[in-house]
Design a protein around this motif. Structure first.
Motif, PDB file in Angstrom:
ATOM      1  N   LEU A 176       1.043  -1.184  -0.107  1.00 21.04           N
ATOM      2  CA  LEU A 176       0.012  -0.104   0.041  1.00 21.04           C
ATOM      3  C   LEU A 176       0.759   1.277   0.028  1.00 21.04           C
ATOM      4  N   PRO A 177       1.622   1.562  -1.226  1.00 23.47           N
ATOM      5  CA  PRO A 177       2.286   2.608  -1.197  1.00 23.47           C
ATOM      6  C   PRO A 177       1.508   3.847  -0.777  1.00 23.47           C
ATOM      7  N   GLU A 178       2.329   4.993  -0.667  1.00 24.32           N
ATOM      8  CA  GLU A 178       1.778   6.204  -0.314  1.00 24.32           C
ATOM      9  C   GLU A 178       0.627   6.806  -1.219  1.00 24.32           C
ATOM     10  N   GLY A 179      -0.307   7.318  -0.758  1.00 23.24           N
ATOM     11  CA  GLY A 179      -1.496   7.699  -1.639  1.00 23.24           C
ATOM     12  C   GLY A 179      -2.232   6.588  -2.241  1.00 23.24           C
ATOM     13  N   HIS A 180      -1.775   5.319  -2.227  1.00 24.29           N
ATOM     14  CA  HIS A 180      -2.700   4.531  -2.810  1.00 24.29           C
ATOM     15  C   HIS A 180      -4.162   4.118  -1.867  1.00 24.29           C
ATOM     16  N   PRO A 181      -5.170   4.413  -2.602  1.00 28.19           N
ATOM     17  CA  PRO A 181      -6.653   4.262  -1.946  1.00 28.19           C
ATOM     18  C   PRO A 181      -6.621   3.037  -1.420  1.00 28.19           C
ATOM     19  N   PHE A 182      -7.122   2.996  -0.119  1.00 25.08           N
ATOM     20  CA  PHE A 182      -7.234   1.655   0.857  1.00 25.08           C
ATOM     21  C   PHE A 182      -8.264   1.968   1.837  1.00 25.08           C
ATOM     22  N   VAL A 183      -9.151   1.159   2.148  1.00 27.29           N
ATOM     23  CA  VAL A 183     -10.027   1.136   3.388  1.00 27.29           C
ATOM     24  C   VAL A 183     -10.188   0.042   4.080  1.00 27.29           C
ATOM     25  N   LEU A 184     -10.265  -0.063   5.365  1.00 28.63           N
ATOM     26  CA  LEU A 184     -10.399  -1.169   6.111  1.00 28.63           C
ATOM     27  C   LEU A 184     -11.508  -0.634   7.193  1.00 28.63           C
ATOM     28  N   MET A 185     -12.634  -1.563   7.575  1.00 24.23           N
ATOM     29  CA  MET A 185     -13.664  -1.109   8.397  1.00 24.23           C
ATOM     30  C   MET A 185     -14.294  -2.239   8.876  1.00 24.23           C
ATOM     31  N   SER A 186     -14.518  -1.893  10.004  1.00 25.38           N
ATOM     32  CA  SER A 186     -15.293  -2.960  11.085  1.00 25.38           C
ATOM     33  C   SER A 186     -16.759  -2.134  10.997  1.00 25.38           C
ATOM     34  N   MET A 187     -17.818  -2.943  10.566  1.00 24.69           N
ATOM     35  CA  MET A 187     -19.114  -2.412  10.675  1.00 24.69           C
ATOM     36  C   MET A 187     -20.262  -3.513  10.376  1.00 24.69           C
ATOM     37  N   ARG A 188     -21.457  -3.515  10.988  1.00 23.45           N
ATOM     38  CA  ARG A 188     -22.386  -4.372  10.789  1.00 23.45           C
ATOM     39  C   ARG A 188     -21.948  -5.777  11.322  1.00 23.45           C
ATOM     40  N   GLY A 189     -21.106  -5.891  12.192  1.00 22.34           N
ATOM     41  CA  GLY A 189     -20.825  -7.242  12.690  1.00 22.34           C
ATOM     42  C   GLY A 189     -19.509  -8.050  11.871  1.00 22.34           C
ATOM     43  N   ASN A 190     -19.309  -7.131  10.533  1.00 20.31           N
ATOM     44  CA  ASN A 190     -18.272  -7.896   9.560  1.00 20.31           C
ATOM     45  C   ASN A 190     -16.973  -6.915   9.564  1.00 20.31           C
ATOM     46  N   LEU A 191     -15.958  -7.187   8.673  1.00 14.65           N
ATOM     47  CA  LEU A 191     -14.612  -6.772   8.431  1.00 14.65           C
ATOM     48  C   LEU A 191     -14.783  -6.414   6.808  1.00 14.65           C
ATOM     49  N   TYR A 192     -14.527  -5.123   6.426  1.00 13.29           N
ATOM     50  CA  TYR A 192     -14.370  -4.977   4.918  1.00 13.29           C
ATOM     51  C   TYR A 192     -13.173  -4.392   4.619  1.00 13.29           C
ATOM     52  N   LEU A 193     -12.575  -4.714   3.371  1.00 16.59           N
ATOM     53  CA  LEU A 193     -11.360  -4.018   2.825  1.00 16.59           C
ATOM     54  C   LEU A 193     -11.882  -3.698   1.322  1.00 16.59           C
ATOM     55  N   ARG A 194     -11.481  -2.509   1.090  1.00 10.13           N
ATOM     56  CA  ARG A 194     -11.431  -2.185  -0.274  1.00 10.13           C
ATOM     57  C   ARG A 194      -9.875  -1.379  -0.545  1.00 10.13           C
ATOM     58  N   THR A 195      -9.556  -1.600  -1.972  1.00  5.03           N
ATOM     59  CA  THR A 195      -8.656  -0.980  -2.406  1.00  5.03           C
ATOM     60  C   THR A 195      -8.550  -1.037  -3.848  1.00  5.03           C
ATOM     61  N   GLU A 196      -7.931   0.000  -4.408  1.00  7.15           N
ATOM     62  CA  GLU A 196      -7.783   0.223  -5.977  1.00  7.15           C
ATOM     63  C   GLU A 196      -7.061  -1.092  -6.465  1.00  7.15           C
ATOM     64  N   MET A 197      -7.008  -1.594  -7.556  1.00  7.34           N
ATOM     65  CA  MET A 197      -6.161  -2.798  -7.960  1.00  7.34           C
ATOM     66  C   MET A 197      -6.530  -2.883  -9.642  1.00  7.34           C
ATOM     67  N   ALA A 198      -5.827  -2.386 -10.267  1.00 10.12           N
ATOM     68  CA  ALA A 198      -5.815  -2.255 -11.888  1.00 10.12           C
ATOM     69  C   ALA A 198      -5.665  -3.432 -12.289  1.00 10.12           C
ATOM     70  N   GLU A 199      -5.042  -4.606 -11.824  1.00 11.95           N
ATOM     71  CA  GLU A 199      -4.791  -5.920 -12.299  1.00 11.95           C
ATOM     72  C   GLU A 199      -4.724  -6.718 -11.215  1.00 11.95           C
ATOM     73  N   ALA A 200      -5.665  -7.739 -11.295  1.00 14.00           N
ATOM     74  CA  ALA A 200      -5.823  -8.887 -10.087  1.00 14.00           C
ATOM     75  C   ALA A 200      -4.512  -9.614 -10.168  1.00 14.00           C
ATOM     76  N   ASP A 201      -3.600  -9.793  -9.363  1.00 13.08           N
ATOM     77  CA  ASP A 201      -2.449 -10.732  -9.190  1.00 13.08           C
ATOM     78  C   ASP A 201      -2.400 -11.552  -8.047  1.00 13.08           C
ATOM     79  N   LEU A 202      -1.937 -12.610  -7.929  1.00 14.18           N
ATOM     80  CA  LEU A 202      -2.264 -13.423  -6.699  1.00 14.18           C
ATOM     81  C   LEU A 202      -1.104 -13.071  -5.538  1.00 14.18           C
ATOM     82  N   PRO A 203       0.010 -12.654  -5.514  1.00 13.21           N
ATOM     83  CA  PRO A 203       0.822 -12.280  -4.550  1.00 13.21           C
ATOM     84  C   PRO A 203       0.092 -11.114  -3.894  1.00 13.21           C
ATOM     85  N   ARG A 204      -0.282  -9.858  -4.499  1.00 13.93           N
ATOM     86  CA  ARG A 204      -0.869  -8.996  -3.865  1.00 13.93           C
ATOM     87  C   ARG A 204      -2.205  -9.202  -3.145  1.00 13.93           C
ATOM     88  N   LEU A 205      -3.063 -10.250  -3.977  1.00 16.65           N
ATOM     89  CA  LEU A 205      -4.190 -10.587  -3.145  1.00 16.65           C
ATOM     90  C   LEU A 205      -3.876 -11.668  -1.955  1.00 16.65           C
TER      91      LEU A 205
END
Length: 245
Positions: free
Chosen positions: A171-200
């Protein structure tokens, strides 16, 4: 019509081959990998994941602040509904704060609309925690929660170490990323132009660490029997954060 169907088949087949390593990794974990109907994305469901059922989706972004494609994840944990916590990229936090301010000052609006994503509304609703032990975490991330004590208890420790490490490359500086605990669950969102296994894989590990830390905080509070009150009930969500929410 035939040409369109052939094109769709070719795109789907090409993407299936491109994401084969991700599919094999998912199936090795006991998860189900499926392509989206348009063949441009995928989802992974793992009911037996620990510490909770895991849903992973990669595809076109469902948030305006994440351009292009995004990775979104949900870990179903059955946490207390009032355990509302968020850590996000500091640059993104500042951008969202400006957007919220503009919404408030718009002469045509008297409040932030209820269909505004929680990650924006929480910046108005909840206090910021600015005393993370790690200097890197303080510099690179914004942290908010229903109370500062809860946010601090969640962020410091193993999660702080994981975030500091992620800031070096995942998660380099400025890379959009959100991690939240809500509704009893945990959520993560981040920009990912290409899906690759190591980052996932790295982001799944980060989510798992955050989930374990959330369980620790929730267990401690449950033992004490003292949950903070929250005004979030006044902000009834009209939308969920995407299919993975």
């Amino acid at each position: 019509m035939v040409v369109k169907q052939v094109k769709h088949w070719l795109v789907t087949r090409a993407n299936a081959a491109r994401w084969r390593p991700i599919q094999e990794w998912a199936e090795a974990r006991g998860a189900e990998f499926t392509l989206t109907r348009d063949g441009l994305g995928f989802q992974i469901d793992q009911p037996t994941a620990q510490p909770g059922r895991l849903r992973i989706e990669w595809g076109v972004s469902q948030r305006s602040y994440l351009p292009g494609f995004e990775l979104r994840m949900r870990c179903e944990m059955g946490l207390h509904q009032d355990l509302q916590l968020m850590v996000l990229c500091r640059a993104l936090m500042e951008n969202l704060e400006r957007a919220v301010f503009e919404a408030y000052t718009d002469t045509l609006k008297t409040r932030v609309d209820t269909d505004t994503p929680e990650e924006m509304r929480w910046l108005v609703m909840f206090p910021k925690f600015n005393n993370a032990t790690s200097q890197i975490v303080r510099q690179r991330y914004g942290i908010v929660g229903v109370t500062k004590d809860l946010a601090g208890a969640w962020i410091d420790g193993e999660l702080s170490e994981a975030l500091a490490q992620a800031s070096q490359d995942l998660l380099p500086e400025g890379h959009p990323f959100v991690l939240m605990s809500m509704r009893g669950n945990l959520y993560l969102r981040t920009e990912m132009a290409e899906a690759d296994l190591p980052r996932l894989q790295a982001l799944v590990r980060l989510l798992e660490i955050a989930a374990r830390e959330a369980l620790r905080v929730a267990a401690r509070l449950s033992d004490n029997g003292a949950w903070p009150t929250t005004t979030s009930i006044a902000w009834t969500p009209s939308t969920r954060p995407g299919d993975a929410s």
